[in-house]
Motif scaffolding. Structure first.
Motif, PDB file in Angstrom:
ATOM      1  N   LEU A   1      72.649  52.836  67.634  1.00 19.46           N
ATOM      2  CA  LEU A   1      73.664  53.794  68.035  1.00 19.46           C
ATOM      3  C   LEU A   1      73.149  54.820  69.036  1.00 19.46           C
ATOM      4  O   LEU A   1      73.884  55.735  69.399  1.00 19.46           O
ATOM      5  CB  LEU A   1      74.217  54.539  66.808  1.00 19.46           C
ATOM      6  CG  LEU A   1      74.620  53.702  65.601  1.00 19.46           C
ATOM      7  CD1 LEU A   1      75.153  54.589  64.489  1.00 19.46           C
ATOM      8  CD2 LEU A   1      75.616  52.636  65.969  1.00 19.46           C
ATOM      9  N   GLY A   2      71.906  54.691  69.450  1.00 20.62           N
ATOM     10  CA  GLY A   2      71.318  55.674  70.358  1.00 20.62           C
ATOM     11  C   GLY A   2      71.041  56.984  69.635  1.00 20.62           C
ATOM     12  O   GLY A   2      71.124  57.071  68.424  1.00 20.62           O
ATOM     13  N   GLU A   3      70.712  57.998  70.386  1.00 22.31           N
ATOM     14  CA  GLU A   3      70.467  59.323  69.806  1.00 22.31           C
ATOM     15  C   GLU A   3      71.814  59.985  69.536  1.00 22.31           C
ATOM     16  O   GLU A   3      72.640  60.102  70.428  1.00 22.31           O
ATOM     17  CB  GLU A   3      69.629  60.180  70.756  1.00 22.31           C
ATOM     18  CG  GLU A   3      68.219  59.669  70.961  1.00 22.31           C
ATOM     19  CD  GLU A   3      67.378  59.752  69.700  1.00 22.31           C
ATOM     20  OE1 GLU A   3      67.596  60.667  68.865  1.00 22.31           O
ATOM     21  OE2 GLU A   3      66.496  58.887  69.534  1.00 22.31           O
ATOM     22  N   ARG A   4      72.040  60.436  68.318  1.00 14.49           N
ATOM     23  CA  ARG A   4      73.332  60.990  67.948  1.00 14.49           C
ATOM     24  C   ARG A   4      73.265  62.454  67.559  1.00 14.49           C
ATOM     25  O   ARG A   4      74.213  62.980  67.001  1.00 14.49           O
ATOM     26  CB  ARG A   4      73.946  60.197  66.789  1.00 14.49           C
ATOM     27  CG  ARG A   4      74.090  58.716  67.005  1.00 14.49           C
ATOM     28  CD  ARG A   4      74.813  58.293  68.235  1.00 14.49           C
ATOM     29  NE  ARG A   4      76.104  58.935  68.400  1.00 14.49           N
ATOM     30  CZ  ARG A   4      76.774  58.926  69.534  1.00 14.49           C
ATOM     31  NH1 ARG A   4      76.269  58.346  70.597  1.00 14.49           N
ATOM     32  NH2 ARG A   4      77.926  59.513  69.622  1.00 14.49           N
ATOM     33  N   GLY A   5      72.165  63.131  67.801  1.00 20.88           N
ATOM     34  CA  GLY A   5      72.062  64.531  67.391  1.00 20.88           C
ATOM     35  C   GLY A   5      71.815  64.632  65.902  1.00 20.88           C
ATOM     36  O   GLY A   5      71.249  63.736  65.286  1.00 20.88           O
ATOM     37  N   SER A   6      72.279  65.722  65.296  1.00 23.89           N
ATOM     38  CA  SER A   6      71.988  65.947  63.882  1.00 23.89           C
ATOM     39  C   SER A   6      73.113  65.491  62.961  1.00 23.89           C
ATOM     40  O   SER A   6      72.967  65.530  61.749  1.00 23.89           O
ATOM     41  CB  SER A   6      71.707  67.431  63.640  1.00 23.89           C
ATOM     42  OG  SER A   6      72.858  68.198  63.975  1.00 23.89           O
ATOM     43  N   LEU A   7      74.261  65.067  63.532  1.00 23.08           N
ATOM     44  CA  LEU A   7      75.391  64.689  62.698  1.00 23.08           C
ATOM     45  C   LEU A   7      76.221  63.611  63.389  1.00 23.08           C
ATOM     46  O   LEU A   7      76.628  63.783  64.535  1.00 23.08           O
ATOM     47  CB  LEU A   7      76.276  65.916  62.426  1.00 23.08           C
ATOM     48  CG  LEU A   7      77.468  65.733  61.508  1.00 23.08           C
ATOM     49  CD1 LEU A   7      77.001  65.478  60.080  1.00 23.08           C
ATOM     50  CD2 LEU A   7      78.343  66.976  61.555  1.00 23.08           C
ATOM     51  N   LEU A   8      76.450  62.515  62.725  1.00 15.28           N
ATOM     52  CA  LEU A   8      77.360  61.483  63.230  1.00 15.28           C
ATOM     53  C   LEU A   8      78.699  61.707  62.541  1.00 15.28           C
ATOM     54  O   LEU A   8      78.792  61.676  61.319  1.00 15.28           O
ATOM     55  CB  LEU A   8      76.836  60.085  62.910  1.00 15.28           C
ATOM     56  CG  LEU A   8      77.720  58.931  63.397  1.00 15.28           C
ATOM     57  CD1 LEU A   8      77.816  58.917  64.918  1.00 15.28           C
ATOM     58  CD2 LEU A   8      77.204  57.605  62.884  1.00 15.28           C
ATOM     59  N   TRP A   9      79.717  61.974  63.351  1.00 19.53           N
ATOM     60  CA  TRP A   9      81.044  62.204  62.787  1.00 19.53           C
ATOM     61  C   TRP A   9      82.103  61.702  63.760  1.00 19.53           C
ATOM     62  O   TRP A   9      81.807  61.419  64.910  1.00 19.53           O
ATOM     63  CB  TRP A   9      81.257  63.688  62.466  1.00 19.53           C
ATOM     64  CG  TRP A   9      81.278  64.605  63.642  1.00 19.53           C
ATOM     65  CD1 TRP A   9      80.211  64.993  64.404  1.00 19.53           C
ATOM     66  CD2 TRP A   9      82.418  65.243  64.219  1.00 19.53           C
ATOM     67  NE1 TRP A   9      80.615  65.832  65.403  1.00 19.53           N
ATOM     68  CE2 TRP A   9      81.979  66.012  65.308  1.00 19.53           C
ATOM     69  CE3 TRP A   9      83.774  65.245  63.901  1.00 19.53           C
ATOM     70  CZ2 TRP A   9      82.836  66.758  66.099  1.00 19.53           C
ATOM     71  CZ3 TRP A   9      84.635  66.001  64.691  1.00 19.53           C
ATOM     72  CH2 TRP A   9      84.152  66.753  65.763  1.00 19.53           C
ATOM     73  N   ASP A  10      83.311  61.558  63.262  1.00 18.36           N
ATOM     74  CA  ASP A  10      84.419  61.021  64.046  1.00 18.36           C
ATOM     75  C   ASP A  10      83.989  59.718  64.711  1.00 18.36           C
ATOM     76  O   ASP A  10      84.144  59.524  65.904  1.00 18.36           O
ATOM     77  CB  ASP A  10      84.909  62.039  65.073  1.00 18.36           C
ATOM     78  CG  ASP A  10      86.265  61.654  65.652  1.00 18.36           C
ATOM     79  OD1 ASP A  10      86.875  60.680  65.152  1.00 18.36           O
ATOM     80  OD2 ASP A  10      86.705  62.288  66.614  1.00 18.36           O
ATOM     81  N   ALA A  11      83.446  58.833  63.901  1.00 18.60           N
ATOM     82  CA  ALA A  11      82.926  57.558  64.395  1.00 18.60           C
ATOM     83  C   ALA A  11      83.310  56.457  63.419  1.00 18.60           C
ATOM     84  O   ALA A  11      83.598  56.710  62.252  1.00 18.60           O
ATOM     85  CB  ALA A  11      81.406  57.621  64.521  1.00 18.60           C
ATOM     86  N   TYR A  12      83.334  55.242  63.932  1.00 15.88           N
ATOM     87  CA  TYR A  12      83.490  54.091  63.047  1.00 15.88           C
ATOM     88  C   TYR A  12      82.245  53.233  63.188  1.00 15.88           C
ATOM     89  O   TYR A  12      81.607  53.183  64.224  1.00 15.88           O
ATOM     90  CB  TYR A  12      84.760  53.283  63.370  1.00 15.88           C
ATOM     91  CG  TYR A  12      84.602  52.350  64.556  1.00 15.88           C
ATOM     92  CD1 TYR A  12      84.051  51.076  64.395  1.00 15.88           C
ATOM     93  CD2 TYR A  12      84.966  52.744  65.832  1.00 15.88           C
ATOM     94  CE1 TYR A  12      83.885  50.225  65.480  1.00 15.88           C
ATOM     95  CE2 TYR A  12      84.807  51.896  66.918  1.00 15.88           C
ATOM     96  CZ  TYR A  12      84.265  50.644  66.736  1.00 15.88           C
ATOM     97  OH  TYR A  12      84.087  49.805  67.806  1.00 15.88           O
ATOM     98  N   LEU A  13      81.891  52.576  62.113  1.00 18.42           N
ATOM     99  CA  LEU A  13      80.841  51.563  62.103  1.00 18.42           C
ATOM    100  C   LEU A  13      81.437  50.345  61.433  1.00 18.42           C
ATOM    101  O   LEU A  13      81.960  50.438  60.318  1.00 18.42           O
ATOM    102  CB  LEU A  13      79.606  52.028  61.330  1.00 18.42           C
ATOM    103  CG  LEU A  13      78.748  53.065  62.042  1.00 18.42           C
ATOM    104  CD1 LEU A  13      79.274  54.453  61.808  1.00 18.42           C
ATOM    105  CD2 LEU A  13      77.324  52.961  61.585  1.00 18.42           C
ATOM    106  N   LEU A  14      81.395  49.214  62.096  1.00 15.79           N
ATOM    107  CA  LEU A  14      81.968  47.980  61.575  1.00 15.79           C
ATOM    108  C   LEU A  14      80.840  47.046  61.162  1.00 15.79           C
ATOM    109  O   LEU A  14      79.944  46.750  61.946  1.00 15.79           O
ATOM    110  CB  LEU A  14      82.841  47.299  62.640  1.00 15.79           C
ATOM    111  CG  LEU A  14      83.440  45.949  62.260  1.00 15.79           C
ATOM    112  CD1 LEU A  14      84.464  46.115  61.139  1.00 15.79           C
ATOM    113  CD2 LEU A  14      84.080  45.297  63.482  1.00 15.79           C
ATOM    114  N   TYR A  15      80.909  46.616  59.918  1.00 17.32           N
ATOM    115  CA  TYR A  15      79.954  45.656  59.378  1.00 17.32           C
ATOM    116  C   TYR A  15      80.698  44.378  59.055  1.00 17.32           C
ATOM    117  O   TYR A  15      81.834  44.415  58.600  1.00 17.32           O
ATOM    118  CB  TYR A  15      79.285  46.203  58.108  1.00 17.32           C
ATOM    119  CG  TYR A  15      78.320  47.320  58.396  1.00 17.32           C
ATOM    120  CD1 TYR A  15      76.973  47.048  58.588  1.00 17.32           C
ATOM    121  CD2 TYR A  15      78.750  48.634  58.492  1.00 17.32           C
ATOM    122  CE1 TYR A  15      76.075  48.065  58.871  1.00 17.32           C
ATOM    123  CE2 TYR A  15      77.860  49.658  58.774  1.00 17.32           C
ATOM    124  CZ  TYR A  15      76.526  49.371  58.955  1.00 17.32           C
ATOM    125  OH  TYR A  15      75.641  50.372  59.238  1.00 17.32           O
ATOM    126  N   GLY A  16      80.058  43.244  59.287  1.00 17.34           N
ATOM    127  CA  GLY A  16      80.667  41.952  59.001  1.00 17.34           C
ATOM    128  C   GLY A  16      80.622  41.614  57.526  1.00 17.34           C
ATOM    129  O   GLY A  16      79.989  42.315  56.726  1.00 17.34           O
TER     130      GLY A  16
END
Length: 116
Positions: free
Chosen positions: A64-79
């Motif tokens: 996901l690259g560098e995302r700072g200190s908080l990942l939010w308002d994001a989706y992650l899709l797993y199979g």
């Protein structure tokens, strides 16, 4: 995301929506119940942002690259074959913010579930 769920009512999906305080006005008691109103969605409240901090910390390993200190308002899709070990490395697709990334999510999800 609700639109995608509505378009694929028979798709075997599990959605986890993690909500936490990020911007002024975010609070558990102000969450709008009609957001992601589908039986396949599990809503979780993370008042301390543990999940967002964890994913931000591990973002490079997840691709996901560098995302700072908080990942939010994001989706992650797993199979369907994803394995969640110490770090769930099998992210099929991701995007942020969700509203802007809906097209990518729709396309990646279609690759996973096919047409209904």
């Amino acid at each position: 995301m609700q639109t995608i769920l509505d378009e694929h009512p028979e798709a075997e999906l599990e959605v986890m929506a993690v909500w936490f305080n990020v911007i002024p006005g975010d609070a558990r008691h102000t969450w709008v119940a009609v957001l992601l109103n589908d039986e396949r969605v599990t809503h979780l409240w993370d008042g301390r942002g543990v999940v967002g901090n964890w994913f931000a910390k591990h973002a490079p390993a997840l691709g996901l690259g560098e995302r700072g200190s908080l990942l939010w308002d994001a989706y992650l899709l797993y199979g369907p074959d994803a394995v969640w070990d110490d770090i769930p490395l099998t992210v099929e697709s991701w995007g942020a913010p969700v509203i802007v990334s809906e097209g990518e999510l729709r396309e990646a999800l279609f690759e996973q579930i096919g047409p209904d």
